[in-house]
Design a protein around this motif. Structure first.
Motif, mmCIF file in Angstrom:
data_model
loop_
_atom_site.group_PDB
_atom_site.id
_atom_site.type_symbol
_atom_site.label_atom_id
_atom_site.label_comp_id
_atom_site.label_asym_id
_atom_site.label_seq_id
_atom_site.Cartn_x
_atom_site.Cartn_y
_atom_site.Cartn_z
ATOM 1 N N LEU A 191 -11.724 0.464 6.100
ATOM 2 C CA LEU A 191 -13.069 -0.234 6.483
ATOM 3 C C LEU A 191 -13.890 -0.949 7.566
ATOM 4 C CD1 LEU A 191 -11.689 -2.984 3.363
ATOM 5 C CD2 LEU A 191 -13.161 -0.875 3.281
ATOM 6 N N GLY A 192 -13.688 -0.231 8.450
ATOM 7 C CA GLY A 192 -13.256 -0.296 10.057
ATOM 8 C C GLY A 192 -13.987 0.285 10.619
ATOM 9 N N ARG A 193 -14.632 1.163 10.284
ATOM 10 C CA ARG A 193 -14.900 2.753 10.797
ATOM 11 C C ARG A 193 -14.656 3.639 12.014
ATOM 12 N NH1 ARG A 193 -21.702 1.843 9.330
ATOM 13 N NH2 ARG A 193 -20.961 0.972 7.166
ATOM 14 N N TRP A 213 -13.827 7.343 -1.301
ATOM 15 C CA TRP A 213 -14.446 6.036 -1.374
ATOM 16 C C TRP A 213 -13.642 6.194 -3.251
ATOM 17 C CZ3 TRP A 213 -15.156 0.957 -0.172
ATOM 18 C CH2 TRP A 213 -15.359 0.082 -0.822
ATOM 19 N N ASP A 221 -11.061 5.805 -5.737
ATOM 20 C CA ASP A 221 -10.935 4.406 -6.742
ATOM 21 C C ASP A 221 -10.635 5.311 -7.604
ATOM 22 O OD1 ASP A 221 -12.880 2.997 -8.207
ATOM 23 O OD2 ASP A 221 -12.965 4.711 -9.191
ATOM 24 N N LYS A 249 -3.325 2.490 12.759
ATOM 25 C CA LYS A 249 -2.913 1.175 11.467
ATOM 26 C C LYS A 249 -1.949 1.637 10.314
ATOM 27 C CE LYS A 249 -7.250 0.055 13.187
ATOM 28 N NZ LYS A 249 -7.111 -1.683 13.574
ATOM 29 N N HIS A 269 -17.467 9.347 8.979
ATOM 30 C CA HIS A 269 -18.282 8.062 8.029
ATOM 31 C C HIS A 269 -18.435 8.979 7.642
ATOM 32 C CE1 HIS A 269 -18.227 4.459 7.094
ATOM 33 N NE2 HIS A 269 -20.068 4.496 6.817
ATOM 34 N N SER A 311 -1.483 1.704 -5.074
ATOM 35 C CA SER A 311 -1.716 1.330 -4.187
ATOM 36 C C SER A 311 -2.843 1.381 -3.029
ATOM 37 C CB SER A 311 -0.740 0.324 -3.704
ATOM 38 O OG SER A 311 -1.276 -0.629 -2.947
ATOM 39 N N THR A 312 -3.513 1.649 -2.555
ATOM 40 C CA THR A 312 -4.377 2.524 -1.930
ATOM 41 C C THR A 312 -5.739 1.702 -0.407
ATOM 42 O OG1 THR A 312 -4.632 4.740 -3.520
ATOM 43 C CG2 THR A 312 -6.203 5.105 -1.784
ATOM 44 N N ARG A 313 -5.906 2.058 0.261
ATOM 45 C CA ARG A 313 -6.410 1.477 1.386
ATOM 46 C C ARG A 313 -7.352 2.409 1.782
ATOM 47 N NH1 ARG A 313 -3.835 -3.062 4.979
ATOM 48 N NH2 ARG A 313 -3.028 -4.207 3.730
ATOM 49 N N LEU A 323 1.951 -0.422 9.297
ATOM 50 C CA LEU A 323 2.077 -0.969 8.504
ATOM 51 C C LEU A 323 3.425 -0.187 7.590
ATOM 52 C CD1 LEU A 323 -1.499 -2.588 7.319
ATOM 53 C CD2 LEU A 323 0.498 -3.496 7.832
ATOM 54 N N THR A 347 0.964 -1.473 0.184
ATOM 55 C CA THR A 347 0.273 0.199 0.146
ATOM 56 C C THR A 347 0.810 1.511 0.110
ATOM 57 O OG1 THR A 347 -1.455 -1.208 1.187
ATOM 58 C CG2 THR A 347 -1.785 0.745 0.873
ATOM 59 N N PHE A 404 -17.467 9.066 3.820
ATOM 60 C CA PHE A 404 -17.392 7.512 3.041
ATOM 61 C C PHE A 404 -17.242 7.758 1.878
ATOM 62 C CE2 PHE A 404 -16.971 3.842 2.141
ATOM 63 C CZ PHE A 404 -15.685 2.793 3.120
ATOM 64 N N HIS A 405 -18.996 7.835 1.250
ATOM 65 C CA HIS A 405 -18.654 7.985 -0.462
ATOM 66 C C HIS A 405 -17.946 8.549 -1.016
ATOM 67 C CE1 HIS A 405 -22.003 5.045 -1.162
ATOM 68 N NE2 HIS A 405 -22.298 5.467 0.317
#
Lengths: 438, 438
Positions: free
Chosen positions: A376-378, A359, A363, A387, A352, A371-373, A391, A343, A355-356
């Motif tokens: 997803l855990g809110r 998102w 994309d 986190k 949250h 490479s993107t994250r 990483l 990533t 989020f849209h």
């Protein structure tokens, strides 16, 4: 279920991302070399019928080291491949229409029923390149050069020795000096030299019932080692009447003249290699340090394929020992396990509600090849950053109320501390800049 | 040994270079997508202890389809992995320190004791991406988007349908309509729909001893299919009191709003998927043609990891069916097997006297990053050219007396027929030009 014994089988390993990324990087470097040399990839089943593997490796391997089982439905016996060479021989026998010489590489796991210990596993990778269909020394030289260039690509440019011998050389000298014809048990004793030392080999030879004089002669012979120029001429003179010796000397001489790092070659009469199927030149590459045994090994096996098709097809090849290379590289500090993820950008969602929009940004970056994250855990912003930090993800992309309103993203490079806000249209390009400049 | 039965085991395959080059190209495209989505590679052993796999897939798979054997030394039972999902669950249980959500991909072979037939093998690749640690619909949506982008990267941009369902939806509706609590056998009957048709499913349900009225209701329910907008609202109204239904409807609704090709989604109540471990959304991607079943499938399995550690960890993922993709792509003409070697240049040695010079040229080209072969069979020029032709090697480098004397190479592009003689210093650059321009 109680949390007990949730482990891979004994002697088997999991490869988490950090180790896997290193392994993939090294395999890709190897493939690059193999392909430059014009070797093509193949793959074969992990299982072979037992009778395909039987009678190829030598007694010990076959009785003790092969994972072998009977299928309860068909009652046929199967075995997990023990190396990639016998499967190659079977492949050539199955696929008779291939263009010769056939140059293939095969990078894949093999299985041995070893007693697990440091650096020795029951499942490990072999990285093999072989040439099928040429009896000539240039094929053997190409194999040695490929091994040398492989080591270079893996970061080992110096600090190694290429040990070279020829099964015919040993055979010829033993014929002349000892009148021994069945020398396979002698090979096996000599093969243990690195592990058990010279006194250990003496004991092994005594166990074979050989006379003390014979044993001392064997120990003398296997102590011969030096550069091809020094050794080959001497041996050639001494045993000029033995056809095995002269064939080997001619072959090794031509080979040596084609090897790129010829100053690193040592003809070494104690090199025999364990497997039964070798017939001509054999080689090993040993690192000066750490002392972990050979990191590459191989040789010529002109009779193996003939066992399947009744017609002899010459072949020669080398196997690069990826597991030992990795152990050595980590120990020497040539490799590290610092890369924990592929990533490059972590999208941080400040609330949250956003989020849209986040998102959509995610994309965009992904479609731009980055490479993107995205969370997803809110979880809250702090946890998302934590986190990403664990990483070592190099760039963060913050999405807050201001960004959503203005159609922007705030990029932050963890390494150089740079932070700026960009329009959506520019986010891919600017992220890429941050990734390459910091 | 007589040339008899020299074959890979039944249901297993060799991959010669042409097939292997296609497979590697497709796997590399998949990896590229997986990595863009921020998934990291892992690997796990091909063998697991039998008790790790037991009780996860469902009776049929476990009794009949798993390659399983007892080690004669340790007396422990081992099994070849049947998929990559249970090994992932075991991996997560073994490696408790990983950062959650854990996004991993795993591209590797699995083994099933199938009756071999066209397109069905005993050893085949799965290409899996999974997210561990998120219960949220955005994780499932990311999985679907990754599958869509994977198909795109593999050359299938249109001509497919994303079938979506949720185990909770079926469960809830069955509870409401039929009062059935043990619906696993019913799932199994429905799962065979594509293979045995609606009448076949009816017969299977009759075998379960269900009343005729119940069977007709089941067949009615599984005939429901349509766009999320059409279906979800209708179902939601009809079963508003059922908590399974409302959870599923909310989840599928949020998911659908995040999926990139939402017009390709079809909620399909006949989709159940065979494996026991799914708990939430399930998906399959089916090509319009050829009709070869699904090319991707997956879903949410929130209880699987809990079987190992006694604590529930949510997870969701997808498996891309490489073998079917290849069969479909070859049938549709999207892929071909025309690439027979990685070799770009064949060095043609006009007379063996010139071999040492030709060897030097070969080394130059290889060090310049060009995949190069040189004759290793000492055959004449005509045969060397014929072999190069059979492998479709695009450029030939002739080494004759003139070239040796003048320190040059004559390059020839097979495709555009261009031929010229160049100095050694220029050979890499000029060969590269020929390769990229012709």
């Amino acid at each position: 279920m109680k949390p007990r014994n949730i482990r891979p089988p004994r002697g088997f390993r999991d490869f988490p991302p950090d180790i896997m990324l290193l392994r993939k990087e090294l395999i890709s470097r190897l493939e690059n070399v193999f392909q430059r040399y014009g070797f093509d990839p193949i793959d074969t089943p992990v299982l072979e019928y037992w009778e395909i593997l039987a009678g190829k490796y030598g007694e010990e391997a076959e009785n003790r080291l092969i994972w072998r089982f009977k299928d309860p439905w068909s009652k046929r016996e199967y075995a997990l491949r023990y190396d990639l060479t016998v499967p190659l021989a079977r492949f050539v026998a199955t696929n008779r229409n291939i263009v010769m010489p056939f140059k293939r590489y095969h990078i894949a796991p093999v299985w041995r029923h070893e007693e697990p210990q440091k650096g020795r596993y029951r499942e490990f990778y072999q990285c093999d390149a072989d040439i099928v269909g040429s009896p000539h020394p240039e094929a053997d030289a190409e194999i040695v050069n490929l091994a040398i260039d492989s080591l270079k690509a893996l970061g080992f440019s110096t600090g190694y020795t290429i040990r070279l011998n020829d099964r015919r050389l040993l055979k010829g000298i033993f014929e002349e000096e000892l009148g021994l014809s069945n020398i396979v048990p002698v090979y096996r004793a000599i093969d243990k030299l690195d592990k058990i030392g010279i006194d250990g080999v003496r004991k092994e030879l005594e166990k074979l019932g050989l006379a003390q004089g014979t044993i001392e002669k064997i120990l003398d012979i296997i102590s011969i080692s030096g550069s091809p120029n020094d050794i080959l001429e001497e041996i050639s003179k001494k045993y000029s009447n033995n056809s095995n010796v002269s064939a080997a000397v001619a072959h090794l001489g031509e080979m040596s003249s084609l090897i790129i790092e010829s100053d690193k070659i040592k003809i070494d009469m104690s090199l025999v290699r364990g497997l039964d199927y070798y017939t001509g030149p054999i080689l090993e590459i040993v690192l000066d340090k750490p002392r972990i045994g050979s990191v590459a090994g191989g040789g010529r096996y002109d009779n193996l394929i003939g066992l399947f098709i009744g017609e002899s097809i010459p072949a020669t090849g080398v196997s690069i020992g990826l597991e030992r290379i990795i152990d050595a590289g980590l120990e020497l500090g040539i490799y590290d396990l610092n890369r924990r993820t592929v990533t490059e950008v972590q999208v941080i969602v400040m609330k949250h509600d956003f989020f849209h929009y986040a998102w959509k940004v995610t994309d965009l970056l992904r479609q731009g090849g980055i490479s993107t994250r995205i969370d997803l855990g809110r979880v809250n912003e702090r946890k998302q950053r934590k986190k990403a930090q664990r990483l070592s993800i190099p760039v963060l992309a913050f999405i807050g109320g201001r960004e959503v309103e203005s159609g922007t993203v705030t990029l932050y490079s963890v390494k150089c501390g740079e932070r700026f806000t960009v329009k959506l249209d520019d986010v891919v390009e600017r992220a890429r800049e941050l990734l390459s400049n910091c």
